[in-house]
Design a protein around this motif. Sequence first.
Motif, PDB file in Angstrom:
ATOM      1  N   UNK A  27       0.843  -1.201   0.000  1.00  0.00           N
ATOM      2  CA  UNK A  27       0.000   0.000   0.000  1.00  0.00           C
ATOM      3  C   UNK A  27       0.881   1.255   0.000  1.00  0.00           C
ATOM      4  N   UNK A  28       1.989   1.227   0.752  1.00  0.00           N
ATOM      5  CA  UNK A  28       2.923   2.359   0.740  1.00  0.00           C
ATOM      6  C   UNK A  28       3.484   2.537  -0.666  1.00  0.00           C
ATOM      7  N   UNK A  29       3.807   1.426  -1.299  1.00  0.00           N
ATOM      8  CA  UNK A  29       4.356   1.454  -2.661  1.00  0.00           C
ATOM      9  C   UNK A  29       3.408   2.168  -3.627  1.00  0.00           C
ATOM     10  N   UNK A  30       2.104   1.860  -3.474  1.00  0.00           N
ATOM     11  CA  UNK A  30       1.102   2.474  -4.352  1.00  0.00           C
ATOM     12  C   UNK A  30      -0.272   2.194  -3.749  1.00  0.00           C
ATOM     13  N   UNK A  31      -1.145   3.220  -3.669  1.00  0.00           N
ATOM     14  CA  UNK A  31      -2.501   2.958  -3.177  1.00  0.00           C
ATOM     15  C   UNK A  31      -3.177   1.881  -4.024  1.00  0.00           C
ATOM     16  N   UNK A  32      -3.857   0.956  -3.342  1.00  0.00           N
ATOM     17  CA  UNK A  32      -4.462  -0.170  -4.042  1.00  0.00           C
ATOM     18  C   UNK A  32      -5.721  -0.618  -3.329  1.00  0.00           C
ATOM     19  N   UNK A  33      -6.543  -1.361  -4.054  1.00  0.00           N
ATOM     20  CA  UNK A  33      -7.673  -2.034  -3.419  1.00  0.00           C
ATOM     21  C   UNK A  33      -7.307  -3.508  -3.270  1.00  0.00           C
ATOM     22  N   UNK A  34      -8.143  -4.252  -2.577  1.00  0.00           N
ATOM     23  CA  UNK A  34      -7.834  -5.641  -2.257  1.00  0.00           C
ATOM     24  C   UNK A  34      -7.534  -6.501  -3.463  1.00  0.00           C
ATOM     25  N   UNK A  35      -8.307  -6.330  -4.532  1.00  0.00           N
ATOM     26  CA  UNK A  35      -8.078  -7.147  -5.724  1.00  0.00           C
ATOM     27  C   UNK A  35      -6.721  -6.824  -6.351  1.00  0.00           C
ATOM     28  N   UNK A  36      -6.341  -5.535  -6.367  1.00  0.00           N
ATOM     29  CA  UNK A  36      -5.004  -5.149  -6.859  1.00  0.00           C
ATOM     30  C   UNK A  36      -3.922  -5.855  -6.045  1.00  0.00           C
ATOM     31  N   UNK A  37      -4.100  -5.852  -4.725  1.00  0.00           N
ATOM     32  CA  UNK A  37      -3.121  -6.504  -3.857  1.00  0.00           C
ATOM     33  C   UNK A  37      -2.996  -7.982  -4.189  1.00  0.00           C
ATOM     34  N   UNK A  38      -4.120  -8.642  -4.387  1.00  0.00           N
ATOM     35  CA  UNK A  38      -4.097 -10.062  -4.747  1.00  0.00           C
ATOM     36  C   UNK A  38      -3.291 -10.277  -6.022  1.00  0.00           C
ATOM     37  N   UNK A  39      -3.493  -9.429  -7.012  1.00  0.00           N
ATOM     38  CA  UNK A  39      -2.779  -9.567  -8.283  1.00  0.00           C
ATOM     39  C   UNK A  39      -1.271  -9.374  -8.093  1.00  0.00           C
ATOM     40  N   UNK A  40      -0.876  -8.380  -7.321  1.00  0.00           N
ATOM     41  CA  UNK A  40       0.547  -8.123  -7.069  1.00  0.00           C
ATOM     42  C   UNK A  40       1.161  -9.294  -6.296  1.00  0.00           C
ATOM     43  N   UNK A  41       0.465  -9.771  -5.277  1.00  0.00           N
ATOM     44  CA  UNK A  41       0.959 -10.896  -4.470  1.00  0.00           C
ATOM     45  C   UNK A  41       1.151 -12.127  -5.344  1.00  0.00           C
ATOM     46  N   UNK A  42       0.201 -12.385  -6.212  1.00  0.00           N
ATOM     47  CA  UNK A  42       0.289 -13.539  -7.116  1.00  0.00           C
ATOM     48  C   UNK A  42       1.426 -13.351  -8.125  1.00  0.00           C
ATOM     49  N   UNK A  43       1.477 -12.205  -8.763  1.00  0.00           N
ATOM     50  CA  UNK A  43       2.475 -11.955  -9.813  1.00  0.00           C
ATOM     51  C   UNK A  43       3.898 -12.004  -9.269  1.00  0.00           C
ATOM     52  N   UNK A  44       4.108 -11.488  -8.076  1.00  0.00           N
ATOM     53  CA  UNK A  44       5.453 -11.454  -7.491  1.00  0.00           C
ATOM     54  C   UNK A  44       5.829 -12.734  -6.748  1.00  0.00           C
ATOM     55  N   UNK A  45       4.913 -13.681  -6.642  1.00  0.00           N
ATOM     56  CA  UNK A  45       5.219 -14.927  -5.944  1.00  0.00           C
ATOM     57  C   UNK A  45       5.378 -14.754  -4.444  1.00  0.00           C
ATOM     58  N   UNK A  81     -18.165  -0.600  -6.475  1.00  0.00           N
ATOM     59  CA  UNK A  81     -16.910   0.153  -6.400  1.00  0.00           C
ATOM     60  C   UNK A  81     -15.983  -0.491  -5.380  1.00  0.00           C
ATOM     61  N   UNK A  82     -14.726  -0.316  -5.603  1.00  0.00           N
ATOM     62  CA  UNK A  82     -13.730  -0.878  -4.699  1.00  0.00           C
ATOM     63  C   UNK A  82     -13.090   0.233  -3.887  1.00  0.00           C
ATOM     64  N   UNK A  83     -12.838  -0.065  -2.625  1.00  0.00           N
ATOM     65  CA  UNK A  83     -12.170   0.900  -1.750  1.00  0.00           C
ATOM     66  C   UNK A  83     -10.676   0.864  -2.038  1.00  0.00           C
ATOM     67  N   UNK A  84     -10.108   2.004  -2.370  1.00  0.00           N
ATOM     68  CA  UNK A  84      -8.679   2.107  -2.624  1.00  0.00           C
ATOM     69  C   UNK A  84      -8.020   2.575  -1.327  1.00  0.00           C
ATOM     70  N   UNK A  85      -7.088   1.768  -0.839  1.00  0.00           N
ATOM     71  CA  UNK A  85      -6.428   2.055   0.424  1.00  0.00           C
ATOM     72  C   UNK A  85      -5.142   2.833   0.188  1.00  0.00           C
ATOM     73  N   UNK A  86      -4.906   3.801   1.075  1.00  0.00           N
ATOM     74  CA  UNK A  86      -3.702   4.628   1.061  1.00  0.00           C
ATOM     75  C   UNK A  86      -3.024   4.470   2.416  1.00  0.00           C
ATOM     76  N   UNK A  87      -1.716   4.562   2.422  1.00  0.00           N
ATOM     77  CA  UNK A  87      -0.980   4.505   3.691  1.00  0.00           C
ATOM     78  C   UNK A  87      -1.070   5.852   4.381  1.00  0.00           C
ATOM     79  N   UNK A  88      -1.210   5.823   5.681  1.00  0.00           N
ATOM     80  CA  UNK A  88      -1.148   7.052   6.472  1.00  0.00           C
ATOM     81  C   UNK A  88       0.320   7.328   6.786  1.00  0.00           C
ATOM     82  N   UNK A  89       0.593   8.487   7.362  1.00  0.00           N
ATOM     83  CA  UNK A  89       1.969   8.801   7.783  1.00  0.00           C
ATOM     84  C   UNK A  89       2.438   7.764   8.803  1.00  0.00           C
ATOM     85  N   UNK A  90       1.558   7.398   9.737  1.00  0.00           N
ATOM     86  CA  UNK A  90       1.915   6.377  10.732  1.00  0.00           C
ATOM     87  C   UNK A  90       2.162   5.033  10.058  1.00  0.00           C
TER      88      UNK A  90
END
Length: 190
Positions: A27-45, A81-90
């Motif tokens: 999420x810090x790398x790039x704001x994403x929604x859950x499905x985006x995260x699943x795709x990145x996790x799968x693609x990167x192994x 619609x999908x919720x796009x998550x962003x990292x907070x400063x914390x």
Amino acid sequence: MLAPTYSSTRIGGVELTPSELVVLGLIVERPQHGYDLEQVIERRGIRQWTEIGFSSIYYLLAKLERRGLVHAPEPPATARSRRVFHATAAGREAAARGALALIAELRPVPHPLLVGVSNLPLLSEREYARALRDRLAQVDARIAAVRAAQSAQAPLALPAREVFSYSLSLLEAERSWLASRVQVPDDRQD
């Protein structure tokens, strides 16, 4: 390589599990929604070295959101619609500190192979040799899969290059250890 089990890490008053840190880092790398995260996790192994299941992504996002480490600034316009998550400063600070702690600190990693080897008196030499050959074949297949995933994503950013490099180094070390012990005659007549 089996996914190691790690305990959580306390970082500046925030306790993160490795799975939480992976999701937060993405999420810090790039704001994403859950499905985006699943795709990145799968693609990167990523599942090769973490315990993040498909069904746990939304659970982890909810935990991180409750703790104020990520937020979805606008509510979904429609039910689809999908919720796009962003990292907070914390969240950015916790992710950076967590990554630094996991890189710098040597921690014990439970390894099931060692449990099996510690119980060698229960096995015949032939059973042990067969198990080693089976494991060696699996390690060879995993090395090939990691190399294929690595080349399919080239050019890689530094974090991905380092993950692939470290993973391959560990697999090659295990392969070398196994190959040095699998020097037994072929037992296909069983």
